[in-house]
Scaffold this motif. Structure first.
Motif, short mmCIF file in Angstrom:
data_model
loop_
_atom_site.label_atom_id
_atom_site.label_comp_id
_atom_site.label_asym_id
_atom_site.label_seq_id
_atom_site.Cartn_x
_atom_site.Cartn_y
_atom_site.Cartn_z
N LEU A 13 0.83 -1.20 0.00
CA LEU A 13 0.00 0.00 0.00
C LEU A 13 0.87 1.26 0.00
N SER A 14 0.38 2.27 -0.69
CA SER A 14 1.08 3.55 -0.66
C SER A 14 0.89 4.18 0.72
N ARG A 18 -2.28 3.37 3.10
CA ARG A 18 -2.13 2.77 4.42
C ARG A 18 -2.72 3.68 5.49
N ARG A 19 -2.47 4.98 5.38
CA ARG A 19 -3.02 5.92 6.36
C ARG A 19 -4.55 5.88 6.33
N SER A 20 -5.11 5.83 5.11
CA SER A 20 -6.56 5.75 4.97
C SER A 20 -7.10 4.46 5.58
N ARG A 56 4.13 4.26 13.34
CA ARG A 56 4.90 4.86 12.25
C ARG A 56 4.09 5.93 11.55
N TYR A 57 2.80 5.67 11.39
CA TYR A 57 1.94 6.63 10.70
C TYR A 57 1.35 7.68 11.65
N PHE A 58 1.25 7.34 12.90
CA PHE A 58 0.71 8.27 13.90
C PHE A 58 1.64 8.29 15.10
N PRO A 59 2.81 8.94 14.95
CA PRO A 59 3.81 8.93 16.03
C PRO A 59 3.32 9.59 17.32
N GLY A 60 2.25 10.39 17.19
CA GLY A 60 1.67 11.01 18.39
C GLY A 60 0.78 10.06 19.16
#
Length: 217
Positions: A13-14, A18-20, A56-60
């Motif tokens: 996935l791009s 992946r974020r979606s 990785r996509y949401f480090p917060g």
């Protein structure tokens, strides 16, 4: 011997895909569970990925993921009131409410947590996102009224009605989604017409608008 079916090729996935995917999984969980009851492990399991990948996509962490999911839901709610300018105003309003109430129905627990507040993940940013939905809904409705420069009385009437819609939606969920959705929608449309009639008694701009709406009935 019958040859086995070919194994589907793996596709990476791009970043956006992946974020979606992660946001969709999170929204599905937040829709039916309060934010406090959803962990990053839950999101990872729902998405079929590892917990480090979510980070990785949401480090917060959970707060960042929740705010991103909330923005996504807010965009969907705002779009509920983006109605084409076809037909009488009250009919347009009914169609917008159909979409709004369908969203409430599909995101019941999450909708309640969103509007009632008090969550441990509630911040000034999440509050601003919710307020943005209210402002956008008001602007959509005022634009459909075809009033070049809506005055204070008319703006307040529309904003108070939006508050009524939110409160009625929460009560509807609390009452086991009764009355049936079409009845609730029609009642809310009647509430809007009634609110305009009350304001019309003290505001000439709203009085002219109420008279125009009466001609559409």
């Amino acid at each position: 011997m019958t040859p086995s079916a070919p194994t589907p090729a793996y596709r990476r996935l791009s970043v956006e895909e992946r974020r979606s995917q992660l946001l969709d999984s999170a929204l599905g969980l937040f829709a039916h569970r309060t934010p406090e009851d959803v962990s990053l492990d839950d999101v990872a399991e729902a998405a079929g990925v590892s917990r480090p990948l979510v980070y990785r996509y949401f480090p917060g962490g959970k707060q960042q993921l929740y705010e991103a999911a909330l923005r996504s839901a807010a965009e969907e709610l705002q779009n509920c009131f983006d109605e084409p300018r076809d037909g009488p105003l009250l009919a347009r309003l009914a169609r917008a409410l159909d979409r709004y109430l369908t969203f409430v129905d599909q995101h019941d627990t999450g909708f309640s947590a969103l509007l009632q507040g008090g969550s441990v993940v509630e911040t000034s940013r999440t509050t601003a996102i919710v307020d943005g939905v209210r402002r956008a809904a008001a602007e959509h409705i005022l634009s459909h009224l075809d009033v070049a420069d809506p005055g204070l009385h008319l703006r307040m009437t529309v904003r108070v009605w939006i508050t009524t819609v939110e409160a009625a939606s929460l009560i509807w969920l609390d009452e086991g989604k009764q009355p049936p959705m079409p009845d609730l929608r029609d009642w809310l449309v009647d509430q809007f017409a009634a609110a305009l009639a009350v304001t019309a008694a003290r505001d000439s701009q709203t009085a002219a608008l109420a008279q125009k709406l009466a001609a559409d009935l």
